[in-house]
Motif scaffolding. Structure first.
Motif, PDB file in Angstrom:
ATOM      1  N   ARG A   1      46.065  72.550   6.369  1.00 16.40           N
ATOM      2  CA  ARG A   1      46.274  73.948   6.796  1.00 16.40           C
ATOM      3  C   ARG A   1      45.831  74.149   8.240  1.00 16.40           C
ATOM      4  NH1 ARG A   1      48.160  73.068   2.185  1.00 16.40           N
ATOM      5  NH2 ARG A   1      48.326  74.673   0.582  1.00 16.40           N
TER       6      ARG A   1
ATOM      7  N   LYS B   1      46.856  80.251   8.294  1.00 14.97           N
ATOM      8  CA  LYS B   1      46.633  81.121   7.141  1.00 14.97           C
ATOM      9  C   LYS B   1      47.579  80.729   6.011  1.00 14.97           C
ATOM     10  CE  LYS B   1      45.174  85.119   9.903  1.00 14.97           C
ATOM     11  NZ  LYS B   1      45.463  86.539  10.270  1.00 14.97           N
TER      12      LYS B   1
ATOM     13  N   ASP C   1      46.488  83.029  -0.058  1.00 15.31           N
ATOM     14  CA  ASP C   1      45.160  83.621   0.105  1.00 15.31           C
ATOM     15  C   ASP C   1      45.262  85.084   0.508  1.00 15.31           C
ATOM     16  OD1 ASP C   1      44.116  81.158  -0.481  1.00 15.31           O
ATOM     17  OD2 ASP C   1      43.835  80.592   1.626  1.00 15.31           O
ATOM     18  N   GLU C   2      46.217  85.388   1.391  1.00 12.58           N
ATOM     19  CA  GLU C   2      46.387  86.773   1.824  1.00 12.58           C
ATOM     20  C   GLU C   2      46.839  87.656   0.663  1.00 12.58           C
ATOM     21  OE1 GLU C   2      49.002  86.786   5.143  1.00 12.58           O
ATOM     22  OE2 GLU C   2      47.521  85.908   6.512  1.00 12.58           O
TER      23      GLU C   2
END
Length: 276
Positions: free
Chosen positions: A244, A260, A264-265
């Motif tokens: 990542r 990102k 996860d967001e």
């Protein structure tokens, strides 16, 4: 899955980097050491390189395994360049075969490769296909996931994004649509190398005098910089890029930036208010 490599530095024979090291990209076509998916990369190969005074790279690609092509052996021995990108291919299930599906893909001054696979190809990214202009879809070089990812990157480059932004946004979009995808992307324009580590290994070497066969980094062209799926020798100065991560390299510098993960967001987003 595939293996790929990009080089910036003093002008050198292609074979000095791609063939001669003990664990070179050439050998990785049948004996990769760090490949997590697949074992043999025999579904095609290619190399793109830049000649002095011409910003548009040349390419040599074939549909078969690199070890069976005697013309490549001759080419790699005599062609010299200070910037090149090469790849050996293990095709994603459901993708087309043939020379057109072998990296590097190219447009203008850009060369591109994809090490990985789009999960659920092609249905998983059907909605993303609608984001491309129809002419771009009809111009895909091959019916394969890598060519499609390249079309997404190129669309962003043509809209004015720099290489890093184009790769980062493409990875985010594809990962959101097909979360299990492996998206190690590699891009160069002959002056910079940009890459992503997303689901598979990525390494870089940026040390004076650290090319195989004693190649001389003191000549014009800067410190040799190699970005690759895996090291081509056992020198401890190879650095692994964390998963990542976006890598951006010039002839004098390497920078790493975390990427990102859209999952996860989504997990951290507050729940929607119920409608009334």
């Amino acid at each position: 899955m595939c293996r790929h490599l990009a080089f910036l530095g003093p002008e050198e024979p292609l074979g000095g980097v791609l063939v001669e090291p003990p664990h070179s990209l050439y050998r990785q076509s049948w004996a990769p050491r760090k490949q997590r998916h697949g074992t043999v990369n025999a579904d095609g190969f290619g190399v793109g390189w830049y000649a002095e005074g011409d910003p548009v790279p040349a390419r040599y690609r074939r549909a078969g395994p690199i070890w069976g092509d005697q013309s490549f052996a001759d080419l790699a021995r005599v062609v010299r360049s200070g910037a090149f990108l090469a790849a050996v291919r293990d095709a994603t299930e459901g993708s087309a075969a043939g020379e057109a599906a072998a990296a590097p893909f190219a447009a203008g001054r850009w060369l591109f490769s994809h090490n990985g696979a789009v999960a659920g190809w092609p249905r998983s990214v059907a909605d993303l296909a609608g984001s491309l202009p129809p002419a771009e879809l009809l111009s895909l070089e091959a019916r394969c996931d890598s060519a499609f990812v390249w079309a997404l990157v190129l669309d962003r480059l043509r809209a004015g994004d720099d290489g890093g932004q184009a790769l980062a946004d493409t990875v985010a979009a594809v990962a959101a649509a097909a979360p299990a995808s492996r998206l190690n992307l590699l891009l160069t324009n002959g002056e910079t190398i940009t890459a992503t580590a997303w689901g598979d290994t990525l390494w870089y070497l940026a040390e004076p005098g650290r090319l195989p066969q004693g190649l001389d980094s003191a000549r014009p062209g800067g410190i040799p910089i190699v970005v690759a799926s895996e090291p081509y020798d056992d020198d401890p100065r190879w650095q692994e890029v964390p998963d990542r991560t976006l890598l951006a390299a010039t002839r004098t510098d390497v920078q790493l930036t975390p990427l990102k993960d859209p999952r996860d967001e989504m997990a951290s987003a507050p729940p929607e208010e119920p409608s009334t």
